[in-house]
Design an enzyme around this catalytic site. Structure first.
Site, PDB file in Angstrom:
ATOM      1  N   ALA A  10       0.854  -1.254  -0.036  1.00 34.70           N
ATOM      2  CA  ALA A  10       0.001  -0.004   0.002  1.00 34.70           C
ATOM      3  C   ALA A  10       0.811   1.271   0.152  1.00 34.70           C
ATOM      4  O   ALA A  10       0.873   2.083  -0.943  1.00 34.70           O
ATOM      5  CB  ALA A  10      -0.811  -0.120   1.164  1.00 34.70           C
ATOM      6  N   LYS A 206       4.827   9.892  16.706  1.00 35.17           N
ATOM      7  CA  LYS A 206       3.927   8.997  15.793  1.00 35.17           C
ATOM      8  C   LYS A 206       3.677   7.764  16.932  1.00 35.17           C
ATOM      9  O   LYS A 206       2.700   7.210  17.030  1.00 35.17           O
ATOM     10  CB  LYS A 206       4.488   8.528  14.484  1.00 35.17           C
ATOM     11  CG  LYS A 206       3.464   7.794  13.976  1.00 35.17           C
ATOM     12  CD  LYS A 206       3.815   7.340  12.379  1.00 35.17           C
ATOM     13  CE  LYS A 206       2.905   6.436  11.791  1.00 35.17           C
ATOM     14  NZ  LYS A 206       3.512   6.072  10.375  1.00 35.17           N
TER      15      LYS A 206
END
Length: 326
Positions: A10, A206
């Site tokens: 992806a 993150k």
């Protein structure tokens, strides 16, 4: 510039398609039906606004040896896959090849060119036998934090969901000619590619949410908004993130935002299934070692207790052992 995307799924496919369309000489490493579709009809990218394009890479293959030496190698495989493929990576190198490490979680090079008291420490959760470091080397490595979301909707077709930022950083904090050249190539392909002199801080920001929301979602099958809105799982996430914050601060990291701001940001994403939940549902190995196990390991290293992180890590490891490949 010759660029090889190792793991053209992806995110790797999204990167590769836009780079190829911008004129870069791109090789995609893929496998199975996805590879065959790219070979026969190119790689189709559907953007979030509904527009689409088909990119034709210079080469699409499952063989690193066939790809040959590259200027840039971008690793978009998940962290748990790196030890298996690492011995094959040198086939992609010439003396000046750079390797962009684009995995979630704590990277294997974290304490290389770090300068702190833990300089040279290996993180066993992500590189247990030192195979990854032996076949990449800190001198080639460039850190990268991925922010876009994308998915493979069918073989050879990538759908971009949101985001276009790939934050880059030399692991010693310098602003070298090579990283500036790489950032420019990414920008020409339509990406945001800021260069940070403290890439470890970006990694932690993150990771701070991922280490809680990913495993909780895998265990409960809940989406991000549900985890944040239900008071007990919100508190569990807060406890895990508090433990991680203590570790990060011991290592010199300043998050720049509050814990509640980070949780609220996750809640605003809405009914999103985390990547770890998607992996469990598909009976695939997860990134739990790099995202959760590595933080628990850093807790032991810095002598900071991580009871909530340890409990969730053990639970996901058991879930993974009973579901993957079944």
């Amino acid at each position: 510039m010759k660029i090889c995307i190792v793991g053209a799924g992806a995110i790797g496919g999204y990167l590769g398609a836009k780079l190829a369309s911008s004129g870069a000489e791109v090789t995609l490493i893929a496998r199975g039906a996805h590879l065959e579709a790219i070979r026969s009809q190119g790689l189709k990218l559907i953007m979030a606004d509904g527009s689409s394009q088909v990119a034709i890479p210079k080469l699409a293959t499952n063989s690193l040896e066939a790809a040959g030496p590259q200027d840039v190698v971008i690793l978009t495989v998940k962290a748990q896959s790196l030890p298996a493929i690492a011995p094959s990576l040198p086939a992609l190198y010439h003396p000046d090849t750079i390797v962009v490490t684009a995995q979630n979680g704590i990277p294997w090079w974290y304490f290389r060119q770090h300068g702190g008291e833990y300089e040279g420490t290996r993180i066993h959760s992500v590189d247990p036998d030192g195979i990854v470091e032996a076949n990449i080397g800190a001198d080639r490595a460039i850190g990268c934090v991925i922010y876009p979301a994308a998915e493979i909707v069918e073989p050879g077709v990538i759908k971009h969901i949101e985001g276009d930022r790939f934050t880059l950083g030399e692991i010693d904090g310098s602003k070298t000619e090579r990283i500036q050249t790489l950032a420019q190539v990414l920008k020409q392909a339509g990406f945001k590619a800021p260069i940070r002199n403290q890439i470890r801080t970006d990694i932690w920001v993150k990771l701070w949410g991922n280490l809680a929301f990913n495993p909780i979602s895998a265990l409960t099958r809940a989406t991000l908004d549900a985890i944040c809105k239900y008071h007990m799982t919100r508190e569990l996430a807060r406890q895990m993130m508090s433990e991680a914050q203590a570790i990060a601060e011991k290592l010199g990291i300043d998050f720049g935002i509050t814990l509640e701001q980070r949780i609220n940001g996750a809640e605003k994403v809405g009914a999103h299934k985390t990547s770890m939940l998607q992996d469990i549902e598909a009976n695939r190995p997860t990134e739990v070692d790099a995202i959760v196990g590595a933080v628990a390991e850093l807790g032991r290293l810095t002598q900071i207790p991580t009871p909530h992180i340890n409990a969730i890590y053990a639970s996901v490891k058991l879930l993974e052992s009973t579901s993957v490949g079944k």
